[in-house]
Design a protein around this motif. Structure first.
Motif, PDB file in Angstrom:
ATOM      1  N   UNK A 197       6.053   4.504 -11.670  1.00  0.00           N
ATOM      2  CA  UNK A 197       7.552   5.357 -10.766  1.00  0.00           C
ATOM      3  C   UNK A 197       8.080   6.077  -9.877  1.00  0.00           C
ATOM      4  N   UNK A 198       7.905   6.378  -9.139  1.00  0.00           N
ATOM      5  CA  UNK A 198       8.534   7.628  -8.421  1.00  0.00           C
ATOM      6  C   UNK A 198       9.848   7.188  -7.271  1.00  0.00           C
ATOM      7  N   UNK A 199      10.814   7.788  -8.064  1.00  0.00           N
ATOM      8  CA  UNK A 199      12.603   6.958  -6.845  1.00  0.00           C
ATOM      9  C   UNK A 199      11.389   5.628  -6.691  1.00  0.00           C
ATOM     10  N   UNK A 200      11.854   5.030  -5.545  1.00  0.00           N
ATOM     11  CA  UNK A 200      11.588   3.189  -5.921  1.00  0.00           C
ATOM     12  C   UNK A 200      10.845   2.708  -5.707  1.00  0.00           C
ATOM     13  N   UNK A 201      10.002   3.408  -5.814  1.00  0.00           N
ATOM     14  CA  UNK A 201       8.595   3.349  -5.036  1.00  0.00           C
ATOM     15  C   UNK A 201       7.341   3.134  -6.505  1.00  0.00           C
ATOM     16  N   UNK A 202       7.349   1.855  -6.386  1.00  0.00           N
ATOM     17  CA  UNK A 202       6.293   1.858  -8.295  1.00  0.00           C
ATOM     18  C   UNK A 202       4.714   1.344  -7.625  1.00  0.00           C
ATOM     19  N   UNK A 203       4.030   1.243  -8.767  1.00  0.00           N
ATOM     20  CA  UNK A 203       2.697   0.675  -8.438  1.00  0.00           C
ATOM     21  C   UNK A 203       1.964   0.812  -9.896  1.00  0.00           C
ATOM     22  N   UNK A 204       1.269   0.387  -9.571  1.00  0.00           N
ATOM     23  CA  UNK A 204       0.195  -0.596 -11.190  1.00  0.00           C
ATOM     24  C   UNK A 204      -0.860  -0.903 -11.253  1.00  0.00           C
ATOM     25  N   UNK A 205      -1.338  -0.211 -12.237  1.00  0.00           N
ATOM     26  CA  UNK A 205      -2.937  -0.227 -11.589  1.00  0.00           C
ATOM     27  C   UNK A 205      -3.424  -0.917 -13.186  1.00  0.00           C
ATOM     28  N   UNK A 206      -4.497  -1.729 -12.472  1.00  0.00           N
ATOM     29  CA  UNK A 206      -5.573  -1.848 -13.424  1.00  0.00           C
ATOM     30  C   UNK A 206      -6.776  -2.064 -12.990  1.00  0.00           C
ATOM     31  N   UNK A 207      -7.453  -0.919 -12.814  1.00  0.00           N
ATOM     32  CA  UNK A 207      -8.760  -1.009 -12.484  1.00  0.00           C
ATOM     33  C   UNK A 207      -9.177  -0.423 -11.280  1.00  0.00           C
ATOM     34  N   UNK A 208      -8.351  -1.236  -9.862  1.00  0.00           N
ATOM     35  CA  UNK A 208      -8.673  -0.734  -8.990  1.00  0.00           C
ATOM     36  C   UNK A 208      -7.327  -1.487  -7.658  1.00  0.00           C
ATOM     37  N   UNK A 209      -7.749  -0.084  -7.364  1.00  0.00           N
ATOM     38  CA  UNK A 209      -5.810  -0.305  -5.989  1.00  0.00           C
ATOM     39  C   UNK A 209      -6.102  -1.091  -4.665  1.00  0.00           C
ATOM     40  N   UNK A 210      -4.928  -2.148  -4.315  1.00  0.00           N
ATOM     41  CA  UNK A 210      -5.145  -3.327  -3.623  1.00  0.00           C
ATOM     42  C   UNK A 210      -4.786  -2.349  -2.473  1.00  0.00           C
ATOM     43  N   UNK A 211      -4.576  -3.298  -1.588  1.00  0.00           N
ATOM     44  CA  UNK A 211      -4.138  -2.921   0.143  1.00  0.00           C
ATOM     45  C   UNK A 211      -2.628  -2.407   0.561  1.00  0.00           C
ATOM     46  N   UNK A 212      -2.079  -3.683  -0.670  1.00  0.00           N
ATOM     47  CA  UNK A 212      -0.633  -3.636  -0.571  1.00  0.00           C
ATOM     48  C   UNK A 212       0.095  -2.026  -1.933  1.00  0.00           C
ATOM     49  N   UNK A 213      -0.975  -2.022  -2.746  1.00  0.00           N
ATOM     50  CA  UNK A 213      -0.476  -0.281  -3.273  1.00  0.00           C
ATOM     51  C   UNK A 213      -1.292   0.437  -2.759  1.00  0.00           C
ATOM     52  N   UNK A 214      -2.082   0.830  -1.973  1.00  0.00           N
ATOM     53  CA  UNK A 214      -2.390   1.862  -1.247  1.00  0.00           C
ATOM     54  C   UNK A 214      -0.766   1.996  -0.392  1.00  0.00           C
ATOM     55  N   UNK A 215      -0.359   0.880   0.171  1.00  0.00           N
ATOM     56  CA  UNK A 215       0.664   1.558   1.239  1.00  0.00           C
ATOM     57  C   UNK A 215       1.987   2.236   0.483  1.00  0.00           C
ATOM     58  N   UNK A 216       2.035   1.329  -0.902  1.00  0.00           N
ATOM     59  CA  UNK A 216       3.025   2.243  -1.479  1.00  0.00           C
ATOM     60  C   UNK A 216       3.136   3.347  -1.892  1.00  0.00           C
ATOM     61  N   UNK A 217       1.410   3.604  -2.199  1.00  0.00           N
ATOM     62  CA  UNK A 217       1.430   5.028  -2.519  1.00  0.00           C
ATOM     63  C   UNK A 217       1.280   5.898  -1.369  1.00  0.00           C
ATOM     64  N   UNK A 218       1.686   6.047   0.511  1.00  0.00           N
ATOM     65  CA  UNK A 218       1.715   6.167   1.146  1.00  0.00           C
ATOM     66  C   UNK A 218       3.057   6.750   0.972  1.00  0.00           C
TER      67      UNK A 218
END
Length: 249
Positions: free
Chosen positions: A61-82
């Protein structure tokens, strides 16, 4: 208030583990310096924070943005990463400036393309940031016309142009001649005094003592020891930390 929260971040290249379950919290305005021998996982960890290297596993988590990864990055996670990257300034060992753009144009690039600022507003903001890092008189110079220290200061101004929540530095002085190191470290010190949250990977021990609120020693893909600078440098608890520090004297 925690700005960065990292839980169980793991990464391996092939069969070689590089990060073996890193946990780290960083408070608002805290300056965290990460040190350790080459190959300890420091730079990989920094790159994993913004998915420049994708972790194999872990929560970030950085600020309000959270990514949880377990083996692959989903489309929703890619948006959050951006979105996360928009609020995270990253300063690399190599300056990565656009060679065909002036210092001013390099700093304007992010606000124009990512923040969609009007050109006049982006130009004014970029000029102010170059003044901030002591390069107001070099704004129309191209990277090839600047020293290494000046190029790195442009890179810092460029990272600041997105109004980041946190600044990440991956050995920002390692590519510089010794006489140019001081000018870059001085800019980082001034940002620390202003309350910028920062995570800095560096081999500059004296700088770490001066600027860090907390020092982390990494080796073998794990955090071996951490604490206030005076604790880690003057009274290290772990034998591996003691050996590392004795080798840098």
């Amino acid at each position: 208030m925690k700005i960065v929260e990292v839980k169980n971040v793991r990464k391996q290249f092939g069969s070689s583990p590089v990060l073996c379950g890193i946990d780290l919290d960083v408070e608002k305005s805290e300056v965290v310096v990460i040190m350790g021998p080459s190959g300890s996982g420091k730079s990989t960890f920094l790159r994993c924070l913004t998915n420049l290297e994708t972790p194999d596993e872990g929560d970030i988590r950085i600020g309000p943005h959270v990514i949880r990864i377990n083996g692959r990055v989903t489309r929703e996670q890619k948006k959050e990463i951006r979105e996360m990257r928009k609020k995270t300034g990253f300063v690399f060992q190599s300056f990565n400036l656009f060679p065909h753009k002036t210092a001013l144009e390099n700093v304007m690039e992010g606000p124009l393309t990512i923040r969609n600022l009007p050109a006049a507003e982006a130009r004014e903001a970029a000029g102010s940031l170059l003044e901030k890092v002591g390069l107001g008189d070099r704004k129309d110079h191209y990277p090839a016309q600047l020293s290494g220290g000046q190029q790195q200061r442009v890179a810092i101004a460029r990272a600041l142009s997105l109004d980041p929540t946190v600044m990440l530095y991956d050995e920002p002085t390692s590519a510089l001649d010794p006489e140019l190191v001081r000018e870059v470290l001085q800019v980082i010190k001034e940002l620390a005094l202003e309350g910028m949250t920062m995570i800095i990977v560096t081999h500059e021990m004296g700088f770490a003592k001066d600027v860090a609120d907390r020092v982390i020693f990494m080796d073998g893909g794990v955090i071996v020891e951490q604490g206030k600078p005076e604790q880690v440098f003057d009274h290290p608890q772990h034998e591996r930390t003691k050996r590392f520090l004795s080798s840098t004297k």
